[in-house]
Scaffold this active site. Structure first.
Site, PDB file in Angstrom:
ATOM      1  N   ILE A   1      -2.139  -7.889  -7.896  1.00  0.00           N
ATOM      2  CA  ILE A   1      -1.065  -7.203  -8.850  1.00  0.00           C
ATOM      3  C   ILE A   1       0.064  -7.735  -9.092  1.00  0.00           C
ATOM      4  CG2 ILE A   1      -2.319  -5.136  -7.314  1.00  0.00           C
ATOM      5  CD1 ILE A   1       0.092  -4.912  -6.386  1.00  0.00           C
ATOM      6  N   ASP A   2      -0.060  -8.711  -8.812  1.00  0.00           N
ATOM      7  CA  ASP A   2       1.774  -9.871  -8.907  1.00  0.00           C
ATOM      8  C   ASP A   2       0.981 -10.206 -10.350  1.00  0.00           C
ATOM      9  OD1 ASP A   2      -0.348 -12.201  -9.559  1.00  0.00           O
ATOM     10  OD2 ASP A   2      -0.473 -12.046  -7.218  1.00  0.00           O
TER      11      ASP A   2
ATOM     12  N   CYS B   1       4.337   7.107 -14.971  1.00  0.00           N
ATOM     13  CA  CYS B   1       5.258   8.075 -14.985  1.00  0.00           C
ATOM     14  C   CYS B   1       4.255   9.262 -14.193  1.00  0.00           C
ATOM     15  CB  CYS B   1       5.517   8.995 -16.569  1.00  0.00           C
ATOM     16  SG  CYS B   1       6.686  10.353 -16.199  1.00  0.00           S
TER      17      CYS B   1
ATOM     18  N   GLY C   1     -11.509 -16.563  -4.073  1.00  0.00           N
ATOM     19  CA  GLY C   1     -10.424 -16.411  -3.327  1.00  0.00           C
ATOM     20  C   GLY C   1     -10.252 -15.112  -2.864  1.00  0.00           C
ATOM     21  N   THR C   2     -12.021 -14.803  -2.653  1.00  0.00           N
ATOM     22  CA  THR C   2     -12.125 -13.613  -1.908  1.00  0.00           C
ATOM     23  C   THR C   2     -12.684 -13.804  -1.402  1.00  0.00           C
ATOM     24  OG1 THR C   2     -13.462 -11.188  -2.665  1.00  0.00           O
ATOM     25  CG2 THR C   2     -13.642 -12.997  -3.630  1.00  0.00           C
TER      26      THR C   2
ATOM     27  N   HIS D   1      -6.791  -3.472  -9.674  1.00  0.00           N
ATOM     28  CA  HIS D   1      -5.913  -2.644  -8.695  1.00  0.00           C
ATOM     29  C   HIS D   1      -4.416  -2.258  -9.299  1.00  0.00           C
ATOM     30  CE1 HIS D   1      -8.755  -4.492  -4.522  1.00  0.00           C
ATOM     31  NE2 HIS D   1      -9.282  -3.450  -4.761  1.00  0.00           N
TER      32      HIS D   1
HETATM   33 ZN   LIG Z   1       7.234  10.514 -18.579  1.00  0.00          ZN
END
Ligand SMILES: [Zn+2]
Length: 270
Positions: free
Chosen positions: A110-111, A134, A212-213, A126
């Site tokens: 997620i980086d 939002c 790497g998993t 992910h």
């Molecule tokens: Zn909004």
């Protein structure tokens, strides 16, 4: 020719023949950039209970119970994400895409590092910590990783207390409706993003790089098996034990940051 050269050559030969390869990346790829994998010794789940802090409800109640401890962990995480730079493994994947070999990168990280390395076609199963969503209108907004973290750390240092009311002031606001935004990442118990697209890409590829998993997080871990069922060759690069032994065609027991650039070099010399 030693064992390393033999396996690098075998992987290069398979990849040089395809224009439809895909990569499936786990936390090991970004661990080489200093982002500790969640399940590793010293990783974040040794310091907090995932069932408590890995869900948004649990995270808020842990914060209410023990704000100092949670804020220390949060601060350490921010530092790791701020200092991280994409590594030779990320860059080699971007090279393979530019060479017309790699069609898609499917990542569990997620980086944002794979984007920063220059890959265009990425499926983030992910989510992405630096893309906000939002809570009201679901509008999404991309943030610049380092400036965002720098600002957040400054604001955090100036907070008077760690009450929920103060912490809410840290959250970015939606440009459209003014509501609070949260990072667009998958937490425990939430549906994996883009799962059908990821499995479609895994099923369509001719070669799958499994990087790497460990293969313990489902449903993502089933993807290499799906690729194999549809006839793909499987190249596994991972210094650690993993769950893909029975479907592996070429196995490189080393870091992606050393193996992938060597494979790219070998293909370029052909
Ligand atoms: Zn909004």
């Amino acid at each position: 020719m030693d064992a390393f050269d033999r396996e690098i050559s075998a992987a290069a030969e398979i990849l040089a023949l395809t224009r439809k390869a895909a990569a499936f990346c786990g936390s090991g790829v970004s661990a080489e950039s200093g982002i500790s994998t969640f399940r590793d010794p010293g990783g974040i789940w040794e310091r907090i209970d995932p069932m408590e802090a890995g869900t948004s409800g649990g995270l808020l109640s842990s914060l209410a119970k023990n704000p100092e401890k949670m804020m220390k962990i949060f601060y350490d995480l921010l530092e790791a994400f701020e200092k991280a730079e994409c590594n030779p493994g990320h860059r080699a994947l971007a090279d393979l895409e530019k060479m017309g070999i790699l069609a898609t990168v499917i990542t569990q990280n997620i980086d944002n590092l794979q984007n920063e390395a220059g890959s265009d076609n990425i499926i983030e199963m992910h989510g992405n910590l630096f893309r906000m969503v939002c809570l009201s209108c679901r509008r999404k907004k991309k943030l610049d990783r380092k400036p965002f973290i720098r600002d957040l750390k400054l604001t955090l240092n100036n907070l008077k207390d760690y009450s929920l009311a103060s912490l809410v002031t840290l959250a970015p606001r939606c440009d459209t409706c003014g509501s609070i935004m949260r990072p667009d990442v998958v937490m425990f118990g939430e549906a994996v993003q883009d799962l059908p697209r990821a499995f479609e890409a895994g099923g369509e590829c001719e070669v799958l790089l499994v990087l790497g998993t460990s293969g313990v997080v489902y449903p993502a871990a089933d993807l290499p098996f799906e690729a194999k069922r549809k006839g793909a060759d499987i190249i596994v690069i991972n210094p650690r034990e993993n769950a893909f032994e029975e479907i592996t065609d070429v196995y490189l027991p080393m870091k992606t940051g050393s193996a992938l650039p060597a494979i790219v070099d070998k293909i370029k010399k052909k």
